[in-house]
Design a protein around this motif. Structure first.
Motif, short mmCIF file in Angstrom:
data_model
loop_
_atom_site.label_atom_id
_atom_site.label_comp_id
_atom_site.label_asym_id
_atom_site.label_seq_id
_atom_site.Cartn_x
_atom_site.Cartn_y
_atom_site.Cartn_z
N PRO A 189 -31.71 13.38 -17.98
CA PRO A 189 -31.32 12.25 -17.90
C PRO A 189 -30.08 12.00 -18.93
O PRO A 189 -30.02 12.25 -20.03
N GLY A 190 -29.11 10.99 -18.57
CA GLY A 190 -27.81 11.01 -19.05
C GLY A 190 -26.59 11.48 -18.44
O GLY A 190 -25.46 11.18 -18.72
N GLU A 191 -27.06 12.73 -17.65
CA GLU A 191 -26.04 13.39 -16.89
C GLU A 191 -26.14 13.05 -15.50
O GLU A 191 -27.09 12.58 -14.92
N ASP A 192 -24.93 12.99 -14.76
CA ASP A 192 -24.84 13.09 -13.46
C ASP A 192 -25.68 13.95 -12.62
O ASP A 192 -26.29 13.71 -11.74
N LEU A 193 -25.81 15.09 -13.36
CA LEU A 193 -26.92 16.03 -12.48
C LEU A 193 -28.22 15.88 -13.31
O LEU A 193 -28.19 16.64 -14.45
N HIS A 194 -29.29 15.29 -13.02
CA HIS A 194 -30.22 14.98 -13.60
C HIS A 194 -31.61 15.17 -12.83
O HIS A 194 -32.89 15.21 -13.45
N ASP A 195 -31.58 15.71 -11.35
CA ASP A 195 -32.83 15.80 -10.76
C ASP A 195 -32.33 16.86 -9.61
O ASP A 195 -31.08 17.16 -9.59
N GLY A 196 -33.12 17.24 -8.68
CA GLY A 196 -32.51 17.97 -7.48
C GLY A 196 -31.81 17.17 -6.66
O GLY A 196 -30.86 18.05 -6.08
N VAL A 197 -31.87 15.90 -6.40
CA VAL A 197 -31.05 15.36 -5.48
C VAL A 197 -29.54 15.48 -6.11
O VAL A 197 -28.69 15.48 -4.90
N THR A 198 -29.48 15.16 -7.04
CA THR A 198 -28.20 15.20 -7.80
C THR A 198 -27.31 16.44 -7.89
O THR A 198 -26.25 16.51 -7.61
N PHE A 199 -28.33 17.28 -7.91
CA PHE A 199 -27.62 18.86 -8.01
C PHE A 199 -27.37 19.21 -6.72
O PHE A 199 -26.21 19.78 -6.50
N GLU A 200 -28.00 18.69 -5.63
CA GLU A 200 -27.56 19.00 -4.07
C GLU A 200 -26.26 18.24 -4.05
O GLU A 200 -25.68 18.85 -3.13
N ARG A 201 -26.12 16.97 -4.62
CA ARG A 201 -25.07 16.35 -4.20
C ARG A 201 -23.78 17.08 -4.84
O ARG A 201 -22.78 17.36 -4.10
N PHE A 202 -24.08 17.73 -5.90
CA PHE A 202 -23.17 18.35 -6.54
C PHE A 202 -22.60 19.50 -5.79
O PHE A 202 -21.57 19.94 -5.60
N LEU A 203 -23.53 20.36 -5.17
CA LEU A 203 -23.22 21.45 -4.49
C LEU A 203 -22.56 21.04 -3.17
O LEU A 203 -21.54 22.03 -2.83
#
Length: 351
Positions: A189-203
């Motif tokens: 929390p506090g990072e744009d990559l903070h859960d699975g969904v946001t990690f997938e967005r980044f990928l």
């Protein structure tokens, strides 16, 4: 299946200006005495490593490895969390995050980000010199202040934020790929990559970059009220680092996930020393072993009640007790036999 390595310990929360916490030699001797086999080194703390020198000189890296080895330890990974944080930072946080950068870069976010990107690349080169193929980090954040959609997020805002995040990280990831080093993002929390969904967005915005991986830390998922066990089922192929950190979440009639701006000790969600929180580490170690994770299990101590020294002393045996020596045989092998095609056909009713 493979057996997890450990116990290891992240040094960042223990370093200080007094012995035995004041330099690499002293702190390695201390953690070895209390049962650890490896150390995770914070790349920003010059009491234990000069990251620019480590990027330039393999000889210097050999000296670092020698100090660690002399204490009977290995280096598990480098941590670049504070450096990654500064790759992307929203202006609302500039004053607070300036503390992570040299004084000359304060009040100059563009120069600070450029410096952080160079530091990340230096840490990747240092990792290669040290014989390491992963390093932990944070993604930084341009969007987290809009995490709760009020006022309503304008259409396209999230897409624009992740596009810019990718613009800053892809050159780092490309450099890491050339060196054979992966960046393992701690989803926090506090990072744009903070859960699975946001990690997938980044990928997606980095074109499924092969150097983008995950540092798994269940404590942050407890505080977000995520299923941290099922997370492993979804993302095990990306998990290359593991922070063993405990947490608890006890909501009440006054506050919940957001914590009411309270100090850590009064928040419903808070970090605890190993065994004092709610994390089901038996299930975690089983899942990671099932999927063949063979990296280090690294204690990250954070607790609002217990001392760091006690947390460290208790952490090593806790991790040892949870590491599973994976089986090399099936439990029902004794009932098996050689393949007999005629018998198989007979069982199946085939001629």
């Amino acid at each position: 299946m493979k057996t997890i390595k450990g116990p290891a310990i992240f040094l960042a929360q223990f370093l200080g200006d007094e012995a035995p916490f004041n330099n690499l030699k002293n702190i390695c001797e201390w953690v070895a005495k209390i049962g650890y086999k490896a150390v995770q080194i914070p790349a920003w703390d010059q009491r234990v490593i000069d990251i620019e020198k480590a990027a330039e000189s393999k000889t210097y890296c050999d000296e670092i490895k020698g100090i660690v080895s002399e204490a009977g330890l290995e280096i598990s990974e480098l941590s670049t969390h504070l450096l990654g944080q500064l790759v992307a930072s929203h202006p609302a946080y500039d004053t607070m995050f300036d503390a992570f950068a040299p004084d000359a870069l304060h009040n100059d976010p563009a120069a600070r980000s450029e410096w952080a990107i160079k530091q990340m690349k230096a840490a990747a080169q240092a990792s290669q010199h040290l014989g390491l193929d992963v390093m932990g980090s944070f993604s930084g954040s341009l969007l987290f202040h809009t995490m709760y959609p009020w006022p309503q997020r304008p259409a396209g805002l999230v897409e624009a934020g992740f596009k810019e995040l990718a613009n800053r990280w892809v050159p780092i990831l490309d450099h890491c790929k050339d060196l054979g080093v992966a960046v393992c993002y701690e989803l926090h929390p506090g990072e744009d990559l903070h859960d699975g969904v946001t990690f997938e967005r980044f990928l997606e915005v980095t074109n499924q970059h092969s150097s983008a991986k995950i540092l798994y830390d269940p404590s942050h998922f407890v505080l977000q009220q995520m299923d941290y066990i099922q997370f492993i089922d979804f993302y095990h192929e990306f998990i290359r680092m593991f922070h063993v950190k405990d947490a608890e979440f006890r909501p009440n009639g006054k506050s919940g996930v957001y914590g009411g701006y309270q100090d850590w000790i009064d928040r419903p969600g808070r970090f605890r020393s190993l065994g004092d929180g709610q994390v089901d580490f038996k299930q975690i170690f089983s899942k990671l072993s099932q999927y063949g994770y063979d990296g280090w299990a690294v204690l990250e101590w954070e607790c609002c009640i217990k001392s760091p020294e006690q947390g460290a002393r208790e952490g090593a045996p806790f991790i040892v007790d949870h590491i599973i020596e994976v089986t090399q045989k099936a439990f029902d092998d004794f009932a098996g036999g050689a393949i007999d095609q005629k018998k198989l056909n007979q069982i199946l009713g085939l001629k």
